[in-house]
Design an enzyme around this catalytic site. Structure first.
Site, short mmCIF file in Angstrom:
data_model
loop_
_atom_site.label_atom_id
_atom_site.label_comp_id
_atom_site.label_asym_id
_atom_site.label_seq_id
_atom_site.Cartn_x
_atom_site.Cartn_y
_atom_site.Cartn_z
N LYS A 1 36.85 50.68 40.51
CA LYS A 1 38.19 51.27 40.37
C LYS A 1 38.77 51.00 38.97
CE LYS A 1 41.97 49.15 41.46
NZ LYS A 1 43.07 48.52 40.68
N ASN A 2 38.63 49.76 38.49
CA ASN A 2 39.27 49.45 37.21
C ASN A 2 38.53 50.04 36.01
OD1 ASN A 2 41.40 48.29 38.47
ND2 ASN A 2 40.73 46.18 38.16
N ARG B 1 45.18 51.54 47.68
CA ARG B 1 45.12 51.85 46.24
C ARG B 1 43.77 51.52 45.64
NH1 ARG B 1 50.45 50.17 43.07
NH2 ARG B 1 49.00 50.79 41.45
N ASP C 1 41.30 38.54 40.25
CA ASP C 1 41.51 39.47 41.37
C ASP C 1 40.85 38.96 42.65
OD1 ASP C 1 43.01 41.04 39.72
OD2 ASP C 1 41.43 42.50 39.32
N CYS D 1 55.19 43.88 38.26
CA CYS D 1 54.54 44.16 39.54
C CYS D 1 54.73 42.95 40.44
CB CYS D 1 53.08 44.48 39.36
SG CYS D 1 52.12 43.03 39.04
N ARG E 1 54.14 42.37 33.47
CA ARG E 1 52.87 42.90 32.97
C ARG E 1 53.13 43.40 31.55
NH1 ARG E 1 49.46 44.52 37.57
NH2 ARG E 1 47.91 45.04 36.02
N ASP F 1 52.62 44.08 24.96
CA ASP F 1 52.81 43.79 23.54
C ASP F 1 51.50 43.85 22.74
OD1 ASP F 1 52.46 41.40 25.25
OD2 ASP F 1 52.29 40.36 23.35
#
Ligand code: EPZ
Length: 422
Positions: free
Chosen positions: A22-23, A397, A305, A117, A122, A125
């Site tokens: 997914k990422n 998601r 994660d 989130c 998050r 910069d």
């Protein structure tokens, strides 16, 4: 809104196929905007975050065609809008990759950005610093806006190892004038996958997977490519931990075992049997585990994660475990939910101390974010009685057909619509 209803204490047996990463997909799909050609991407996971990105690409003017559930063809040869202020972007943290892609190809981008989130701020910069070093004018408020007459290569040092900034700068630099060197970059498997995709498109990127990436800007990209995504490291890790937690014997297929080494090592330390094959991993577990200490770190460390999912497993390990979060400022909010199930966890800043209990007890809990949601499901598999996991929109998601895959292994899990949740 849907919820999961799970009856615990069923052991898991059989085989499960892991979906595409997914990422990697949330970066590669926007990166398609760099080319005027047509890209076919295979092994796309069928999850909500991907549907959001595909909708945004369509709204921007790309022609998006689903060839089957996991293959999509995108043609960005028509007129592409460089302003994306769609409501849908409020649901997507990874919308920042659209900035890198539009800036890289058109020299301008304006993309509305979601706020913090469920596990804190998050910041972007470092993305901004990278684009500015390449000559762009950048502002970030509710809108991430970047503009450059000529994007030019630059030397950029990332003060914090950031997956998003590494990928975003890499995407923007593909068509820039000259050489971009990014130092102290993230090394996650999906960074290598994005670099491989960009190179397949005709880019010239070296060093992905090490801590320095060099991008030699090219004038143009290919007209047409087909690319297959790598398997999802975190989905694979989640099934490894689920099998360890519930007990049983599960073959997790279509994985790259190298990407799972930190997870395998920690499971072995808990006295779970892990067998590695060329593209699969077998977990054999009695469901009884031993305490460990672990620290979530950038790759090749233990993935942040996986941290909530590992904590769920440790709630019933023999002894007291210590888990330190080394990536995110505050990623332990979900422990209150595990406490509802009888877990003994105390949190002090970035460290959680988990005193293993004999067994968890079914309760009604909330999925507070994607990985915390997966952690609740893992806890429910181990618990006595029935657990209801609410707010599973977060799980949807990022996990393809999660409950169907678990059910096929023998879990008693049902998706039920919840009229009282909005
Ligand atoms: C990616 O987020 C993943 N998301 C996250 O997974 C994952 O937790 C994270 O990388 C770390 O592995 C996607 O790939 C879509 P970062 P990202 O930039 O890129 C700080 C999931 O569940 N930082 O690597 O946004 C930041 O505060 C999601 O799939 C800055 O200071 O994370 C954090 O402490 C959740 N300035 C650290 O770097 C910046 O400009 C790492 O963040 C950017 C980040």
């Amino acid at each position: 809104m849907d919820k999961f209803v799970i009856n615990g204490k069923n052991k898991l047996y059989g085989e499960v196929d892991i979906s595409g990463a997914k990422n990697a997909a949330v970066a590669i799909l926007p990166a398609v905007l760099l080319t005027r050609g047509e890209c076919t991407i295979e092994n796309i996971p069928d999850v909500q975050d991907i549907n959001y990105i595909l909708d945004v690409l369509s709204l921007l003017g790309a022609k998006v065609e689903r060839l089957n559930r996991n293959t999509v063809r995108i043609d960005a040869s028509g007129k592409i809008n460089t302003v994306a202020d769609y409501e849908i972007l409020n649901h997507m943290r990874a919308s920042y990759y659209i900035v890198g892609a539009l800036l890289g190809r058109f020299g301008k981008a304006e993309v509305s950005m979601p706020g913090g989130c469920n596990f804190g701020e998050r910041p972007v910069d470092l993305h901004k610093k990278g684009f500015e070093a390449m000559g762009a004018k950048v502002s970030v408020s509710g809108v991430f806006k970047a503009e450059a007459e000529h994007l030019r290569g630059a030397n950029i040092y990332l003060d914090t190892v950031s997956v998003g900034a590494t990928i975003n700068i890499m995407i923007a630099a593909v068509l820039a004038d000259g050489m971009t060197v990014i130092e102290n970059v993230a090394r996650e498997p999906h960074i290598v996958d994005v670099a491989n995709f960009l190179n397949a498109m005709g880019g010239d990127i070296k060093g992905a997977g090490t801590d320095v990436i060099r991008i030699n800007g090219v004038k143009e990209l290919k007209d047409s490519i087909t690319y297959t995504l790598i398997p999802d490291q975190i989905e694979a890790g989640t099934f490894m931990v689920a099998a360890a937690a519930a007990g049983g014997n599960v073959l997790i297929k279509n994985v790259i075992p190298k990407h799972l080494e930190a997870i395998s090592a920690k499971l072995e330390e808990m006295h779970i049997e892990v067998q590695e094959f060329s593209d699969s991993i077998r977990i054999i577990s009695s469901g009884i585990t031993d305490k460990i200490n672990l620290k979530a770190l950038p790759y090749p460390g233990f993935p942040t994660d996986m941290q909530p999912i590992a904590v769920a497993l440790l709630t019933t390990a023999r002894g007291t475990s210590m888990v330190t979060e080394g990536v995110w400022e505050s990623r332990f909010q979900y422990v209150d939910e595990l406490r509802r199930m009888g877990a003994h966890i105390t949190v002090n800043g970035r460290m959680a101390v988990i005193e293993g209990v004999e067994s968890l007890t079914g309760a009604t809990v909330n999925a507070t974010d994607l990985r915390a949601g997966a952690a609740m499901v893992v806890a429910a598999l181990m618990a006595d009685g029935c657990t209801t996991v609410r707010s599973i929109k977060y799980i949807d998601r990022g996990y393809e057909h999660f409950e169907e895959k678990l059910r096929a292994l023998g879990a008693d899990i049902q998706r039920v619509s919840d009229p009282y949740e909005c």
